[in-house]
Design an enzyme around this catalytic site. Structure first.
Site, PDB file in Angstrom:
ATOM      1  N   THR A 164       0.849  -1.193   0.000  1.00  0.00           N
ATOM      2  CA  THR A 164       0.000   0.000   0.000  1.00  0.00           C
ATOM      3  C   THR A 164       0.885   1.243   0.000  1.00  0.00           C
ATOM      4  O   THR A 164       0.661   2.199  -0.741  1.00  0.00           O
ATOM      5  CB  THR A 164      -0.930  -0.008   1.232  1.00  0.00           C
ATOM      6  OG1 THR A 164      -1.774  -1.162   1.136  1.00  0.00           O
ATOM      7  CG2 THR A 164      -1.787   1.240   1.318  1.00  0.00           C
ATOM      8  N   SER A 215       5.054  -6.770  -1.719  1.00  0.00           N
ATOM      9  CA  SER A 215       4.783  -6.849  -0.282  1.00  0.00           C
ATOM     10  C   SER A 215       5.271  -8.209   0.230  1.00  0.00           C
ATOM     11  O   SER A 215       4.845  -9.250  -0.288  1.00  0.00           O
ATOM     12  CB  SER A 215       3.269  -6.716  -0.051  1.00  0.00           C
ATOM     13  OG  SER A 215       3.007  -6.345   1.270  1.00  0.00           O
ATOM     14  N   HIS A 226       4.774 -10.137   2.808  1.00  0.00           N
ATOM     15  CA  HIS A 226       3.910 -11.178   3.389  1.00  0.00           C
ATOM     16  C   HIS A 226       3.118 -11.953   2.335  1.00  0.00           C
ATOM     17  O   HIS A 226       2.485 -12.956   2.650  1.00  0.00           O
ATOM     18  CB  HIS A 226       2.966 -10.582   4.442  1.00  0.00           C
ATOM     19  CG  HIS A 226       1.878  -9.708   3.889  1.00  0.00           C
ATOM     20  ND1 HIS A 226       0.612 -10.181   3.663  1.00  0.00           N
ATOM     21  CD2 HIS A 226       1.864  -8.414   3.514  1.00  0.00           C
ATOM     22  CE1 HIS A 226      -0.144  -9.197   3.187  1.00  0.00           C
ATOM     23  NE2 HIS A 226       0.604  -8.106   3.080  1.00  0.00           N
ATOM     24  N   CYS A 285     -21.659  -9.561   2.732  1.00  0.00           N
ATOM     25  CA  CYS A 285     -23.021  -9.143   3.036  1.00  0.00           C
ATOM     26  C   CYS A 285     -22.968  -8.131   4.180  1.00  0.00           C
ATOM     27  O   CYS A 285     -22.513  -8.451   5.275  1.00  0.00           O
ATOM     28  CB  CYS A 285     -23.842 -10.364   3.456  1.00  0.00           C
ATOM     29  SG  CYS A 285     -25.556  -9.963   3.725  1.00  0.00           S
TER      30      CYS A 285
END
Ligand code: PLP
Length: 376
Positions: free
Chosen positions: A74, A202, A204, A329
């Site tokens: 990010t 990244s 991980h 949902c």
């Protein structure tokens, strides 16, 4: 793998034991600050330099200085996009990107559109999640400064034609950024082939430690720092470096690159077995959302008849099987993933989408067990 069956490797991966081994000394003996001039600092600096060199070598960067350690992808995406656009020439730079990028690219560009004078044109994928190079090219303008297209999609696994898009950008002197987070260790990765200017990773996601990422930055590309301070990481990313994490990501890059072909073969075979089992259980009602002929070898996104994604996920969770839902949902309303929406997947099918993502740590037994659980 222990009791749980972990089939959510596009979300995160279990660190390789060798990665943990490589990190250990830094929490014990080698705890210096790489900026300190004394012995302890010099040791840490040497280890950091080593890690940077290892990464540069495996990505085929021309110099270790092109490897910028950041906290995650990010941050790598933010530094690439914001850093480049803040530092670019025209008053209103034009950018081309796609509707299937990770939110760290989508939201950053959308925010820049709202707060800074930049313009973005978004390319939609086809129904398999594939972004056509011709569609990217048709959006380019005189003032286009940057193209950002991911190497592989995290939800459905579709591989993007980054070689052709890179060539188009080269031809027109446009900077090319690719979010290659899902590619490392799954397909070959080389920053010279296809030639990219900016590339995000990244740790991980490829059996490295959480908390560290990489922005590869071709040395001709200037970036405005997003963190200012002590001037670490060549001045583009201040903050005391993390030698344990750097050693961890370097080991993960090394092992993922070395094991890539074997991992791809293994996950392809396991994925076939899984799909075969799923078809056996659900028959023709199973809807395949991953384009198998052009996708990451480890990813299988399917729409499962009869059960909404998150309910299905929870049922599997009760059996200690970890997968990911393609939709969620919220307060009774189905929120479909932006990727499936961009692919024009009908809502009813998208609402039942489940992503299985494998790694080299999975084995046949994991798949047998999963199919058994599904039958129940
Ligand atoms: N880009 C892609 C394609 C991803 O899949 C992810 C994580 O899911 C990211 C970026 C962001 O990575 P991180 O959460 O490590 O910052």
């Amino acid at each position: 793998m222990g009791d749980e069956i972990y089939l959510d490797n596009n979300a995160t991966t279990k660190p390789y034991p060798e990665v943990l081994e490589a990190m250990k000394p830094f929490y014990d003996r080698l705890y210096g600050n790489p900026s300190s001039v004394h012995q302890k600092g010099r040791e840490a600096k040497a280890a950091l330099d080593d890690a940077r060199q290892t990464v540069a070598r495996h990505l085929n960067a021309r110099s270790p200085a092109e490897v910028v350690f950041v906290s995650c992808a990010t941050e790598a995406n933010t530094l690439a996009l914001r850093g480049f656009l803040e530092d670019s020439g025209p008053d209103t730079p034009h950018v081309v990107s796609t509707r299937i990028e990770h939110p760290s690219v989508l939201n950053t560009l959308e925010h820049l559109e709202q707060t800074e004078a930049i313009e973005v044109d978004w390319v939609s994928p086809d129904q398999s999640g594939f972004v056509s190079p011709g569609d990217v090219e048709s959006k380019l303008r005189e003032d286009t400064e940057l193209v950002s297209v991911m190497t592989a999609n995290n939800e459905v696994g579709t591989l993007q034609p980054v070689d052709e898009i890179s060539a188009i950008c080269r031809d027109q002197n446009i900077v090319f950024h690719t979010d290659a987070v899902q590619a490392m260790g799954k397909i070959p990765l080389d920053v010279q082939d296809p030639e990219v200017d900016l590339l995000s990773l990244s740790a991980h996601k490829f059996h490295g430690p959480p908390g560290i990422g990489i922005l590869y930055r071709r040395k001709e590309i200037d970036l405005a720092p997003q963190l200012r301070g002590g001037g670490q990481e060549g001045g583009v990313r201040s903050g005391t470096e993390a030698p344990p994490l750097a050693a961890g990501i370097a080991k993960a890059v090394e092992l993922s690159a070395e094991r890539q072909a074997r991992t791809a073969d293994k996950t392809t075979t396991l994925r076939e077995k899984l799909l075969h089992g799923l078809r056996d259980v659900y028959g023709d009602d199973l809807h395949l959302l991953t384009p198998l002929e052009n996708a990451l070898p480890n990813t299988l996104n399917v729409s499962i008849p009869g059960s909404e994604s998150d309910k299905f996920l929870m049922k599997l969770d009760l059996k200690n099987i970890c997968v990911s839902a393609g939709s969620a949902c919220h307060s009774g309303a189905i929120e479909v993933s932006h990727v499936l929406e961009a692919m024009d997947v009908p809502k009813k099918i998208a609402a039942r989408s489940v992503r299985f993502s494998l790694s080299g740590m999975n084995d046949e037994e994991d798949i047998d067990e999963t199919i058994r659980a599904l039958r129940e």
